[in-house]
Design an enzyme around this catalytic site. Structure first.
Site, mmCIF file in Angstrom:
data_model
loop_
_atom_site.group_PDB
_atom_site.id
_atom_site.type_symbol
_atom_site.label_atom_id
_atom_site.label_comp_id
_atom_site.label_asym_id
_atom_site.label_seq_id
_atom_site.Cartn_x
_atom_site.Cartn_y
_atom_site.Cartn_z
ATOM 1 N N HIS A 83 0.876 -1.178 0.000
ATOM 2 C CA HIS A 83 0.000 0.000 0.000
ATOM 3 C C HIS A 83 0.911 1.226 0.000
ATOM 4 O O HIS A 83 1.717 1.406 0.922
ATOM 5 C CB HIS A 83 -0.919 -0.017 1.224
ATOM 6 C CG HIS A 83 -1.905 -1.145 1.186
ATOM 7 N ND1 HIS A 83 -2.163 -1.961 2.253
ATOM 8 C CD2 HIS A 83 -2.677 -1.588 0.162
ATOM 9 C CE1 HIS A 83 -3.074 -2.870 1.903
ATOM 10 N NE2 HIS A 83 -3.393 -2.674 0.637
ATOM 11 N N GLU B 267 1.043 -6.062 10.512
ATOM 12 C CA GLU B 267 0.647 -4.666 10.754
ATOM 13 C C GLU B 267 1.499 -4.130 11.894
ATOM 14 O O GLU B 267 1.404 -4.587 13.025
ATOM 15 C CB GLU B 267 -0.842 -4.606 11.132
ATOM 16 C CG GLU B 267 -1.784 -5.106 10.052
ATOM 17 C CD GLU B 267 -1.956 -4.104 8.895
ATOM 18 O OE1 GLU B 267 -1.558 -2.932 9.034
ATOM 19 O OE2 GLU B 267 -2.493 -4.531 7.854
ATOM 20 N N GLU C 238 1.664 3.501 3.073
ATOM 21 C CA GLU C 238 2.144 2.919 4.328
ATOM 22 C C GLU C 238 3.667 2.972 4.319
ATOM 23 O O GLU C 238 4.350 2.018 3.949
ATOM 24 C CB GLU C 238 1.604 1.501 4.487
ATOM 25 C CG GLU C 238 0.069 1.525 4.570
ATOM 26 C CD GLU C 238 -0.550 0.146 4.644
ATOM 27 O OE1 GLU C 238 0.171 -0.844 4.817
ATOM 28 O OE2 GLU C 238 -1.789 0.073 4.515
ATOM 29 N N HIS D 149 3.124 -3.867 6.787
ATOM 30 C CA HIS D 149 2.116 -2.814 6.593
ATOM 31 C C HIS D 149 2.004 -1.937 7.841
ATOM 32 O O HIS D 149 2.522 -2.282 8.897
ATOM 33 C CB HIS D 149 0.730 -3.452 6.357
ATOM 34 C CG HIS D 149 0.606 -4.168 5.060
ATOM 35 N ND1 HIS D 149 -0.185 -3.713 4.040
ATOM 36 C CD2 HIS D 149 1.196 -5.310 4.609
ATOM 37 C CE1 HIS D 149 -0.103 -4.536 3.018
ATOM 38 N NE2 HIS D 149 0.725 -5.521 3.330
#
Ligand code: ZN
Length: 332
Positions: free
Chosen positions: A64, A221, A67, A157
């Site tokens: 992404h 994450e 990010e 991420h």
């Protein structure tokens, strides 16, 4: 980001954000490694002699484009390693996923790249990201081809929304048990507080590596989203240390075992009539009680089945046919 602020970034970060591996690639090459640049934003560094006992580690960041924290973290990790190249104890591929989106400070150009890693793409097929995924899929296959059985893929991420557990990871259920145990232990070392076992692909890059290449793979994450060059890197320090150890083959132990969650149900958006009981700003791991309505979609009503389920990645705004959220339950 503006050209002026881009130019104030540290050189290692600026180079990686631009998918420029020139300097680090040269250092590994001079140290006798087989270095390849199969596509924009992708670098692979393998030992000169094939060795089945050597682990292979695929590290992906910026899947992404907005990010940016993991891009900075990877840039520093790679730069440091390239200055003592002989310390690299694994075959390494670094993939900067959405290089074109990063260049314009966006999450993606047409559509979410992390939904493209599937055989049938439906109406996503013509998007810019579908082409990028094909490039990444080919490079990933070439990287793992002929490597030994110890295969890792860490896809790093940062989250848009808040989370009861700011650092958590998604782990495909199909990873062989021993490798999965080792992966989860490493995630604990990296400061990951919660692990969600995922039984089915949502088209993510990490699931693809697990399914197609037998990799111990995870979508990780690492904290909150931030602007390139302005990320609070202290939130990534445990992950950075764990990564440095992994790449150098340093035996690692310690860390707190993450809480483990199973996927109770995956919420798919079936039509434009999809209505979720909460918005995309809802914190990850927000608890819901048995019987609570999660979403309605025409005649379909999604309700909480267990005494308590937690919602992760709620997003009613996804395209029809895609996952709008996962409901998870505590295993232990
Ligand atoms: Zn992401």
């Amino acid at each position: 980001m503006s050209a002026a602020s881009f130019n104030t970034l540290p050189e290692a970060v600026r180079a990686l954000a631009r998918a420029d591996f020139g300097e680090v690639a040269a250092r590994f090459e001079q140290a006798g490694f087989r270095v390849r640049l199969p596509a924009k934003g992708i670098l692979s560094v393998k030992s000169a002699v094939s060795d089945a006992a050597r682990a292979s580690v695929l590290l992906s960041v910026g899947v992404h484009g907005d990010e940016t924290g993991p891009i900075e973290m990877a840039a520093y990790a790679l730069d440091a390693l390239s200055r003592t190249p002989d310390a690299l104890a694994v075959d390494l591929m670094l993939c900067v996923g959405s290089v074109d989106a990063i260049a314009v400070g966006k999450r993606f150009i047409d559509a979410d790249l992390n939904r493209m890693f599937r055989l049938q793409r439906g109406d996503l097929a013509g998007t810019f990201e579908a082409g990028r995924a094909d490039t990444i899929i080919a490079a990933t296959r070439d990287f793992f081809e002929g490597t030994g059985p110890r295969r890792w893929h860490l896809d790093l991420h940062t989250a848009i929304r808040g989370s009861r557990y700011p650092k958590f990871a998604i782990v495909p259920q199909l990873i062989a048990e021993e490798a999965r145990t080792e992966l989860i232990a490493w995630l604990g070392l990296a400061g990951i507080e919660a692990v969600i076992m995922n039984p089915a692909s949502a088209g993510t890059y990490s699931y693809w590596s697990a399914e197609q290449h037998g990799g111990a793979a995870s979508t990780v994450e690492l904290g909150r989203i931030g602007t390139l060059g302005q990320n609070d890197l202290s939130q990534f320090s445990e992950a950075a240390d764990a990564l440095a150890g992994l790449l150098r083959g340093v035996p690692q132990s310690g860390g707190k075992a993450p809480l483990v969650f199973d996927t109770a149900q995956s919420i798919t958006k079936l039509s434009d009539g999809f209505r979720m009981s909460f918005g995309r700003e809802t914190e990850n791991f927000t608890p819901l009680k048995k019987g609570d309505v999660i979403a309605t979609d025409g005649a379909t009503v999604y309700t909480v089945q267990h005494d308590e389920e937690y919602v992760v990645f709620p997003n009613p705004d996804v395209r029809v046919g895609l996952r709008a959220g996962i409901m998870v339950v505590r295993v232990d």
